[in-house]
Design a protein around this motif. Structure first.
Motif, PDB file in Angstrom:
ATOM      1  N   ASN A 118      -8.926  11.189  -0.355  1.00 27.92           N
ATOM      2  CA  ASN A 118      -7.836  12.097   0.019  1.00 27.92           C
ATOM      3  C   ASN A 118      -6.459  11.537  -0.273  1.00 27.92           C
ATOM      4  O   ASN A 118      -5.604  12.206  -0.825  1.00 27.92           O
ATOM      5  CB  ASN A 118      -7.920  12.411   1.509  1.00 27.92           C
ATOM      6  CG  ASN A 118      -9.048  13.372   1.749  1.00 27.92           C
ATOM      7  OD1 ASN A 118      -9.458  14.059   0.825  1.00 27.92           O
ATOM      8  ND2 ASN A 118      -9.554  13.398   2.963  1.00 27.92           N
ATOM      9  N   TYR A 119      -6.267  10.272   0.149  1.00 27.12           N
ATOM     10  CA  TYR A 119      -4.952   9.675  -0.013  1.00 27.12           C
ATOM     11  C   TYR A 119      -4.662   9.442  -1.481  1.00 27.12           C
ATOM     12  O   TYR A 119      -3.549   9.564  -1.944  1.00 27.12           O
ATOM     13  CB  TYR A 119      -4.872   8.378   0.778  1.00 27.12           C
ATOM     14  CG  TYR A 119      -4.913   8.628   2.237  1.00 27.12           C
ATOM     15  CD1 TYR A 119      -3.775   9.053   2.907  1.00 27.12           C
ATOM     16  CD2 TYR A 119      -6.085   8.491   2.948  1.00 27.12           C
ATOM     17  CE1 TYR A 119      -3.797   9.318   4.250  1.00 27.12           C
ATOM     18  CE2 TYR A 119      -6.127   8.752   4.303  1.00 27.12           C
ATOM     19  CZ  TYR A 119      -4.983   9.167   4.947  1.00 27.12           C
ATOM     20  OH  TYR A 119      -5.011   9.442   6.268  1.00 27.12           O
ATOM     21  N   LYS A 125      -3.240  12.330  -3.055  1.00 24.05           N
ATOM     22  CA  LYS A 125      -1.816  12.503  -2.778  1.00 24.05           C
ATOM     23  C   LYS A 125      -0.989  11.630  -3.713  1.00 24.05           C
ATOM     24  O   LYS A 125       0.078  12.032  -4.172  1.00 24.05           O
ATOM     25  CB  LYS A 125      -1.522  12.104  -1.338  1.00 24.05           C
ATOM     26  CG  LYS A 125      -1.978  13.119  -0.327  1.00 24.05           C
ATOM     27  CD  LYS A 125      -1.444  12.726   1.012  1.00 24.05           C
ATOM     28  CE  LYS A 125      -1.967  13.608   2.103  1.00 24.05           C
ATOM     29  NZ  LYS A 125      -1.639  13.050   3.413  1.00 24.05           N
ATOM     30  N   ARG A 144       2.776  -3.716   1.976  1.00 27.66           N
ATOM     31  CA  ARG A 144       2.531  -2.334   1.528  1.00 27.66           C
ATOM     32  C   ARG A 144       3.272  -2.030   0.239  1.00 27.66           C
ATOM     33  O   ARG A 144       2.748  -1.362  -0.649  1.00 27.66           O
ATOM     34  CB  ARG A 144       2.968  -1.337   2.604  1.00 27.66           C
ATOM     35  CG  ARG A 144       1.972  -1.248   3.735  1.00 27.66           C
ATOM     36  CD  ARG A 144       2.513  -0.467   4.914  1.00 27.66           C
ATOM     37  NE  ARG A 144       1.893  -0.963   6.133  1.00 27.66           N
ATOM     38  CZ  ARG A 144       1.084  -0.241   6.895  1.00 27.66           C
ATOM     39  NH1 ARG A 144       0.810   0.991   6.578  1.00 27.66           N
ATOM     40  NH2 ARG A 144       0.550  -0.764   7.968  1.00 27.66           N
ATOM     41  N   ASP A 154      -0.277  -3.311  -1.895  1.00 31.05           N
ATOM     42  CA  ASP A 154      -0.936  -1.999  -1.852  1.00 31.05           C
ATOM     43  C   ASP A 154      -0.557  -1.138  -3.052  1.00 31.05           C
ATOM     44  O   ASP A 154      -1.397  -0.443  -3.606  1.00 31.05           O
ATOM     45  CB  ASP A 154      -0.583  -1.279  -0.543  1.00 31.05           C
ATOM     46  CG  ASP A 154      -1.307  -1.910   0.632  1.00 31.05           C
ATOM     47  OD1 ASP A 154      -2.545  -1.901   0.621  1.00 31.05           O
ATOM     48  OD2 ASP A 154      -0.643  -2.419   1.542  1.00 31.05           O
ATOM     49  N   LYS A 191     -14.382   0.867   1.285  1.00 30.21           N
ATOM     50  CA  LYS A 191     -13.049   1.317   1.674  1.00 30.21           C
ATOM     51  C   LYS A 191     -12.599   0.660   2.975  1.00 30.21           C
ATOM     52  O   LYS A 191     -11.484   0.162   3.076  1.00 30.21           O
ATOM     53  CB  LYS A 191     -13.011   2.829   1.810  1.00 30.21           C
ATOM     54  CG  LYS A 191     -11.588   3.295   2.009  1.00 30.21           C
ATOM     55  CD  LYS A 191     -11.453   4.753   2.291  1.00 30.21           C
ATOM     56  CE  LYS A 191     -10.043   4.990   2.831  1.00 30.21           C
ATOM     57  NZ  LYS A 191      -9.856   6.308   3.384  1.00 30.21           N
ATOM     58  N   SER A 194      -9.383  -1.842   3.559  1.00 24.00           N
ATOM     59  CA  SER A 194      -8.227  -1.680   4.455  1.00 24.00           C
ATOM     60  C   SER A 194      -8.097  -2.889   5.369  1.00 24.00           C
ATOM     61  O   SER A 194      -6.992  -3.321   5.661  1.00 24.00           O
ATOM     62  CB  SER A 194      -8.293  -0.419   5.324  1.00 24.00           C
ATOM     63  OG  SER A 194      -9.377   0.350   5.042  1.00 24.00           O
ATOM     64  N   ASP A 220      -7.926   3.968  -2.606  1.00 21.35           N
ATOM     65  CA  ASP A 220      -7.752   4.963  -1.553  1.00 21.35           C
ATOM     66  C   ASP A 220      -7.292   4.291  -0.259  1.00 21.35           C
ATOM     67  O   ASP A 220      -6.397   4.777   0.429  1.00 21.35           O
ATOM     68  CB  ASP A 220      -9.079   5.699  -1.334  1.00 21.35           C
ATOM     69  CG  ASP A 220      -8.882   6.962  -0.517  1.00 21.35           C
ATOM     70  OD1 ASP A 220      -7.834   7.613  -0.688  1.00 21.35           O
ATOM     71  OD2 ASP A 220      -9.761   7.287   0.300  1.00 21.35           O
ATOM     72  N   ALA A 221      -7.895   3.144   0.035  1.00 19.75           N
ATOM     73  CA  ALA A 221      -7.495   2.415   1.242  1.00 19.75           C
ATOM     74  C   ALA A 221      -6.033   2.001   1.139  1.00 19.75           C
ATOM     75  O   ALA A 221      -5.272   2.118   2.106  1.00 19.75           O
ATOM     76  CB  ALA A 221      -8.383   1.191   1.425  1.00 19.75           C
ATOM     77  N   GLU A 224      -3.720   4.950   1.556  1.00 21.56           N
ATOM     78  CA  GLU A 224      -3.600   5.352   2.959  1.00 21.56           C
ATOM     79  C   GLU A 224      -2.476   4.560   3.628  1.00 21.56           C
ATOM     80  O   GLU A 224      -1.634   5.105   4.335  1.00 21.56           O
ATOM     81  CB  GLU A 224      -4.930   5.115   3.679  1.00 21.56           C
ATOM     82  CG  GLU A 224      -4.863   5.507   5.146  1.00 21.56           C
ATOM     83  CD  GLU A 224      -6.203   5.413   5.838  1.00 21.56           C
ATOM     84  OE1 GLU A 224      -7.198   5.044   5.174  1.00 21.56           O
ATOM     85  OE2 GLU A 224      -6.249   5.700   7.045  1.00 21.56           O
ATOM     86  N   ARG A 225      -2.459   3.247   3.348  1.00 21.86           N
ATOM     87  CA  ARG A 225      -1.416   2.416   3.959  1.00 21.86           C
ATOM     88  C   ARG A 225      -0.034   2.783   3.429  1.00 21.86           C
ATOM     89  O   ARG A 225       0.962   2.725   4.144  1.00 21.86           O
ATOM     90  CB  ARG A 225      -1.710   0.936   3.687  1.00 21.86           C
ATOM     91  CG  ARG A 225      -2.778   0.372   4.617  1.00 21.86           C
ATOM     92  CD  ARG A 225      -3.297  -0.968   4.146  1.00 21.86           C
ATOM     93  NE  ARG A 225      -2.241  -1.932   3.865  1.00 21.86           N
ATOM     94  CZ  ARG A 225      -1.640  -2.681   4.788  1.00 21.86           C
ATOM     95  NH1 ARG A 225      -1.991  -2.575   6.051  1.00 21.86           N
ATOM     96  NH2 ARG A 225      -0.702  -3.527   4.457  1.00 21.86           N
ATOM     97  N   GLN A 275       1.090   5.915   5.212  1.00 31.00           N
ATOM     98  CA  GLN A 275       1.506   5.716   6.603  1.00 31.00           C
ATOM     99  C   GLN A 275       3.014   5.506   6.664  1.00 31.00           C
ATOM    100  O   GLN A 275       3.667   5.938   7.608  1.00 31.00           O
ATOM    101  CB  GLN A 275       0.770   4.519   7.204  1.00 31.00           C
ATOM    102  CG  GLN A 275      -0.637   4.885   7.645  1.00 31.00           C
ATOM    103  CD  GLN A 275      -1.470   3.666   7.957  1.00 31.00           C
ATOM    104  OE1 GLN A 275      -1.013   2.537   7.802  1.00 31.00           O
ATOM    105  NE2 GLN A 275      -2.683   3.905   8.393  1.00 31.00           N
TER     106      GLN A 275
END
Ligand SMILES: Nc1ncnc2c1ncn2[C@@H]1O[C@H](COP(=O)(O)OP(=O)(O)OP(=O)(O)O)[C@@H](O)[C@H]1O
Ligand SMILES: [Mg+2]
Length: 607
Positions: free
Chosen positions: A2-3, A6, A152, A156, A215, A219, A338-339, A342-343, A346
């Motif tokens: 999902n992330y 995005k 991040r 990331d 995943k 993370s 993906d992990a 997500e970060r 956030q």
């Protein structure tokens, strides 16, 4: 996924590169398959004379295209073989070389184009995070570790960038390779190809089972990464205390614990990932063996397959293994991406609580009065300020004094709108500061914080921060007002002196005077001054004192004072206790009351 989807939004401006990449990949896959097929006639004609085609084949429509192409190629080869065998061999070698060259050329071009997309996304995501960091309110970061945010925006984002390549391999290149190869295989022998089809879903299942935990592990690894970066950051900025308190062992243990945890997570993560290649290769070899068995039977016993075709088929079957391997690797990589995404989200999707309201006005000047009307405020549960009101008319100085923790710096935080009040309102000339743009509000104010915040840069750039294109004369003037010129002028590099990290190459009083100069140069109508608590020796105190007096002259100031000398001349002194006003008035009036203020003065301490 999902992330990661995005994150794909960031790729939209670069979609032309994605399209070019896809086109090149299609050609890559095509030439890659053709280069294997080209080997068939070579083997057939050079080593098996029965397949020679002497008559030029005639085009008989699309339906027999395959036969036509094979025959035509064979015809060309045959013609040359009959004329000169060596020349024919050379011709075939030439074709193979050209096909492989084209395959690799398009492979390179595909990578070439996608590089712009990957690095573009890398840049844009980093910019977006940084812009967001600048936009988020101070409160957002009060509990976050700096290192985590740093990780991040570095690690990331890198992870996401790497997995972008994987996603394209995953959805374009390798599936195409597989499709083309399978078509070629089907043309050669449908029966044998069937065996390959049986194998594909089985191996797909096995591979996805292995990738499942990837995943969450990833993370965990990124979070730990953030933690240990925070430790490095904290250690670097507090080396004096770490060493002075002999706390090296404590920090070493903390750090080693963190890196050991990271090692454990990475061991399991990487080894899981390492399973990808061998598993798919081993599964692939199974297919090869099955083909070898059945195909071998067809050639040797049934005679339904030719030797040359069989060899090419084997080549193709092996050719399918590489993309299958890549796909399984890419699935893992995308899970990790993906992990990381997500970060990233956030931060990107964190809600900014302090924003400009829709009808926010641009307030460009200060005319009359700053009013704090009956405000209450809490950081967490407990009220730090309760029903607090003061008025600061233009041109006057209001001094806030009171014990440590009574809420003085909090008032500075509220006037500058680093935080919003819970009840009541702060108004400038009758306009609620929540109805002004943050930019225009902060343009009206000069801020000198309790601890001097300086940057690892030259004196010129540190002081010039709040005023674009300030001339050296203006900077020197500001330094003079702030009483800082007397030490800057003696520095060999003058304004060009680098002051070290957080200004560490300067003394405490020098740092304070530089931050005063910075506010003076901005020349705002309202000054907010949170005086440093650190005790200075009499000489530097006198210098800082003079700097403050110069700065407050002809300005509206709210001064949070820790020294009697700073406030004696204030029009209004507000004595605070636990977030409330207990006394208010001029120095002499308050002294006459012989109450809280008088006690504070007697102790010569307002903390
Ligand atoms: N970011 C924060 N989050 C939660 N509580 C906070 C935060 N900042 C300050 N506080 C609390 O708010 C209260 C008032 O703090 P403030 O910094 O305004 O005190 P002060 O009067 O400036 O003290 P000092 O004279 O020591 O500078 C304190 O009890 C403090 O614990
Ligand atoms: Mg304070």
């Amino acid at each position: 996924m999902n992330y990661f989807k995005k994150i794909m939004r960031f790729a939209i401006p670069y979609k032309r590169f994605a399209i070019l990449n896809i086109i090149c990949n299609i050609l890559y896959a095509l030439f890659s398959t053709l280069s294997f097929l080209a080997l068939i006639p070579v083997i057939q004609i050079l080593f098996d004379k029965t397949r020679q085609v002497a008559v030029e084949p005639q085009w008989a429509g699309l339906g027999s295209m395959k036969d036509y192409m094979i025959d035509y190629f064979n015809f060309e080869v045959t013609r040359r073989v009959n004329e000169d065998e060596v020349a024919a061999l050379l011709f075939v070698c030439g074709i193979v070389v050209v096909l492989f060259f084209l395959k690799n050329l398009f492979g390179y071009l595909a990578a070439f184009f996608i590089t712009f997309l990957r690095n573009g996304v890398l840049r844009d995501v980093r910019n977006a995070i940084y812009d967001k960091i600048l936009m988020l309110p101070i409160s957002y970061f009060s509990e976050k570790r700096k290192g985590d945010t740093i990780s991040r925006i570095t690690a990331d984002v890198n992870e996401v960038q790497t997995s972008f390549l994987s996603i394209l391999e995953l959805v374009v290149r390798e599936p195409l390779m597989i499709i083309f190869t399978i078509i070629a295989m089907l043309l050669i022998s449908p029966t044998l190809t069937l065996f390959v089809f049986v194998f594909l879903p089985i191996s797909g299942f096995i591979i996805s089972t292995i990738g499942k935990k990837l995943k969450s592990k990833s993370s965990e690894a990124q979070a730990e990464n953030g933690y240990f970066l925070s430790l490095v950051e904290e250690t670097l900025s507090s080396l004096k205390i770490v060493k002075g308190f002999n706390a090296e062992d404590k920090f070493r243990n903390k750090f080693h614990d963190s890196t050991s945890r990271l090692k454990r997570i990475l061991d399991s993560l990487v080894n899981r990932q390492n399973l990808a290649s061998p598993t798919s290769e081993f599964l692939g070899i199974f297919v090869i063996v099955i083909i070898l068995w059945f195909g071998g039977n067809m050639v040797l016993i049934e005679g339904t397959l030719e030797g040359a075709t069989f060899i090419a088929f084997m080549g193709l079957a092996y050719n399918i293994l590489t993309p299958a391997k890549q796909i399984s690797k890419a699935t893992y990589s995308v899970k990790k991406g993906d992990a990381a995404a997500e970060r990233i989200f956030q931060v990107l999707e964190a809600e900014s609580t302090i924003t400009d309201s829709k009808n926010a006005v641009e307030k460009t000047d200060f005319e009359e009065v700053v009013e704090i009307e009956n405000i209450s405020f809490r950081y967490e549960e407990e009220n730090v300020l309760k029903n607090f009101s003061i008025k600061v008319p233009k041109g006057s100085t209001v001094a806030l004094v009171g014990q440590s923790g009574s809420g003085k710096s909090t008032i500075a935080n509220l006037i500058t709108r680093f935080y919003d009040v819970n009840e009541g309102a702060i108004k400038i000339d009758g306009v609620d500061i929540r109805n002004m743009t943050k930019k225009s509000l902060r343009n009206l104010m000069g801020l000198v914080t309790q601890d001097s915040i300086l940057f690892n840069d030259t004196i010129r750039n540190n002081v010039g921060l709040g005023k674009d294109n300030s001339t050296d004369e203006e900077i020197v003037e500001a330094l003079k007002i702030a009483n800082a010129w007397e030490f800057v002028k003696d520095l060999p590099l003058g304004l060009n002196t680098n002051i070290g990290d957080s200004g560490n190459k300067l003394s405490g009083g020098q740092k304070q005077r530089l931050s005063i100069a910075r506010a003076v140069l901005k020349n705002p109508p309202i000054m907010i001054l949170d005086e440093a608590t650190s005790a200075l020796d009499t000489e530097s105190e006198r210098l800082v004192q003079k700097a403050l007096e110069n700065m407050m002259k002809n300005r509206t100031s709210i001064v949070i004072a820790h020294r009697l000398s700073t406030i004696q001349n204030a029009e209004q002194i507000v004595v605070m206790q636990k977030g409330q006003i207990v006394e208010q008035g001029k120095h002499s009036e308050l002294l006459a009351k012989k109450s809280v203020y008088q006690k504070l003065v007697e102790m010569q301490s307002f903390d």
